[in-house]
Design an enzyme around this catalytic site. Structure first.
Site, PDB file in Angstrom:
ATOM      1  CG  MET A 179     -22.493  -9.419 -16.972  1.00  9.10           C
ATOM      2  SD  MET A 179     -23.155 -10.870 -17.788  1.00  9.10           S
ATOM      3  CE  MET A 179     -21.754 -11.973 -17.702  1.00  9.10           C
ATOM      4  N   GLY A 180     -21.069  -7.699 -12.606  1.00  6.45           N
ATOM      5  CA  GLY A 180     -20.782  -7.808 -11.183  1.00  6.45           C
ATOM      6  C   GLY A 180     -19.666  -8.778 -10.866  1.00  6.45           C
ATOM      7  CG  LEU A 238     -17.716  -5.046  -9.408  1.00  8.40           C
ATOM      8  CD1 LEU A 238     -17.839  -3.611  -8.893  1.00  8.40           C
ATOM      9  CD2 LEU A 238     -17.963  -5.090 -10.910  1.00  8.40           C
ATOM     10  CD  GLU A 275      -7.302  -4.797  -8.155  1.00  9.30           C
ATOM     11  OE1 GLU A 275      -6.863  -3.796  -8.747  1.00  9.30           O
ATOM     12  OE2 GLU A 275      -7.787  -4.752  -7.006  1.00  9.30           O
ATOM     13  CG  HIS A 333     -15.215  -5.607 -13.217  1.00  9.88           C
ATOM     14  ND1 HIS A 333     -15.144  -6.836 -12.602  1.00  9.88           N
ATOM     15  CD2 HIS A 333     -15.884  -5.808 -14.380  1.00  9.88           C
ATOM     16  CE1 HIS A 333     -15.766  -7.739 -13.343  1.00  9.88           C
ATOM     17  NE2 HIS A 333     -16.208  -7.147 -14.434  1.00  9.88           N
ATOM     18  N   GLY A 368     -13.292  -3.926 -21.224  1.00  9.79           N
ATOM     19  CA  GLY A 368     -11.984  -4.584 -21.100  1.00  9.79           C
ATOM     20  C   GLY A 368     -11.621  -5.346 -22.368  1.00  9.79           C
ATOM     21  CG  ASP A 370     -14.806 -10.108 -22.296  1.00 10.53           C
ATOM     22  OD1 ASP A 370     -14.673 -11.339 -22.318  1.00 10.53           O
ATOM     23  OD2 ASP A 370     -15.069  -9.481 -21.262  1.00 10.53           O
ATOM     24  CD  GLN A 400     -18.500  -7.772 -23.962  1.00  7.01           C
ATOM     25  OE1 GLN A 400     -19.314  -8.653 -23.728  1.00  7.01           O
ATOM     26  NE2 GLN A 400     -17.887  -7.118 -22.985  1.00  7.01           N
ATOM     27  CB  SER A 448     -11.974 -14.040 -15.654  1.00  5.04           C
ATOM     28  OG  SER A 448     -13.252 -14.614 -15.825  1.00  5.04           O
TER      29      SER A 448
END
Ligand code: PAF
Length: 285
Positions: free
Chosen positions: A32-33, A35, A37, A39, A149, A152, A155, A187
């Site tokens: 979701m952008g 970004l 480390e 990501h 990741g 989550d 998820q 986060s």
């Protein structure tokens, strides 16, 4: 790196690349952008094991509930594109909401059981939104591998279950949580924290570390007892408000009794500091 905003254009570009390079392995990092480390580490993992890497940036309205932070979710497209390029992404896919949901969506993907507890209980409808958008993105990109990741962790469990149940032809690759020097999980929402909240937010990692040492010292301890220790630790931070602190089997997310009999468990936390809700977890083998 090609920046693409239309579904048709991305499909065509990947179709041409697959035709030109038979056996091409496509890696996909959905985000979701904003970004960070974490990501970047997903992009690195994708880069290492795939020939072409697609990053998506889409703040998905479907996974935010009323009163949550959809409108204020941090966004910085120019910086994100620079990070993606530096990490070796080949395609950055940035669809608009109208491109992803041209008309009100009449189909949603609902995953049962693993969504009943933790964030599934605190954020009703959240995982329907995640499962629906991830299914759409997987259909658009058709990657060989998709990287998520473990911060989550629920998820990841939801997406793995969905992939299995729907026979989606993709390997889901869970990647470790990246942390700040003091242990706070990276986060995009950390930017919301005030200076004092940021200091106290380290209590999540301290509680998880305490849980690990207590569990290692006494395998006869029950999940309920461990949970009480964790709650007491988090409550020692005056600004922390516990949303949940749970010890469950992973990845089934079913309740467990004694740790010694439980196999793999997750210690999962959601804690609010002011208007910021942070989640973190640790898997105990
Ligand atoms: O983890 C996230 O950033 C989002 O939930 C995801 C997987 C990109 C779906 O919108």
């Amino acid at each position: 790196m090609k920046v693409i905003r239309s579904i048709a254009e991305l499909r065509n570009a990947l179709k041409e690349e697959r035709a030109a390079r038979p056996g091409l392995a496509v890696g996909f990092v959905p985000t979701m952008g904003y970004l960070h480390e974490g990501h970047a580490s997903l992009l690195k993992a994708a880069r290492q094991s795939c020939d072409t890497v697609v990053l998506s940036i889409f703040v998905n309205p479907l996974q935010f509930g009323p009163g949550e932070d959809y409108e204020t979710y941090p966004r910085d497209e120019q910086r994100d594109l620079a990070v993606a390029e530096a990490e070796g992404a080949d395609y950055a896919f940035l669809p608009s909401v109208a491109e992803m949901y041209p008309s009100p969506t009449k189909t949603k993907v609902t995953v049962g059981q693993v969504t009943e507890r933790l964030c599934g209980a605190s954020r009703p409808g959240h995982f329907d939104g995640v499962a629906t958008v991830v299914t759409k993105l997987l259909n658009i990109v058709q990657p060989d591998r998709a990287f998520f990741g473990m911060k989550d962790a629920q998820q990841v469990a939801v997406i793995q279950q969905m992939t299995l149940d729907l026979n989606l032809p993709v390997e889901i690759v869970p990647c470790p949580t990246l942390r700040e020097a003091d242990g706070l999980a990276r986060s995009s929402r950390n930017v919301y924290l005030s200076e004092e909240e940021r200091k106290q937010a380290v209590v999540l990692y301290e509680a998880l570390s305490l849980a690990r040492s207590l569990a290692e010292a006494d395998r006869q301890m029950t999940a309920e007892e461990l949970k009480r220790h964790i709650e007491a630790k988090i409550s020692s931070a005056p600004l922390a408000r516990i949303d949940y602190a749970e010890v469950l089997a992973y990845p089934s997310l079913e309740p467990v009794g004694k740790l010694a009999e439980a196999g793999r468990v997750i210690v999962a936390l959601a804690v609010k500091f002011g208007r910021t809700r942070l989640i973190d977890n640790m898997i105990l083998e």
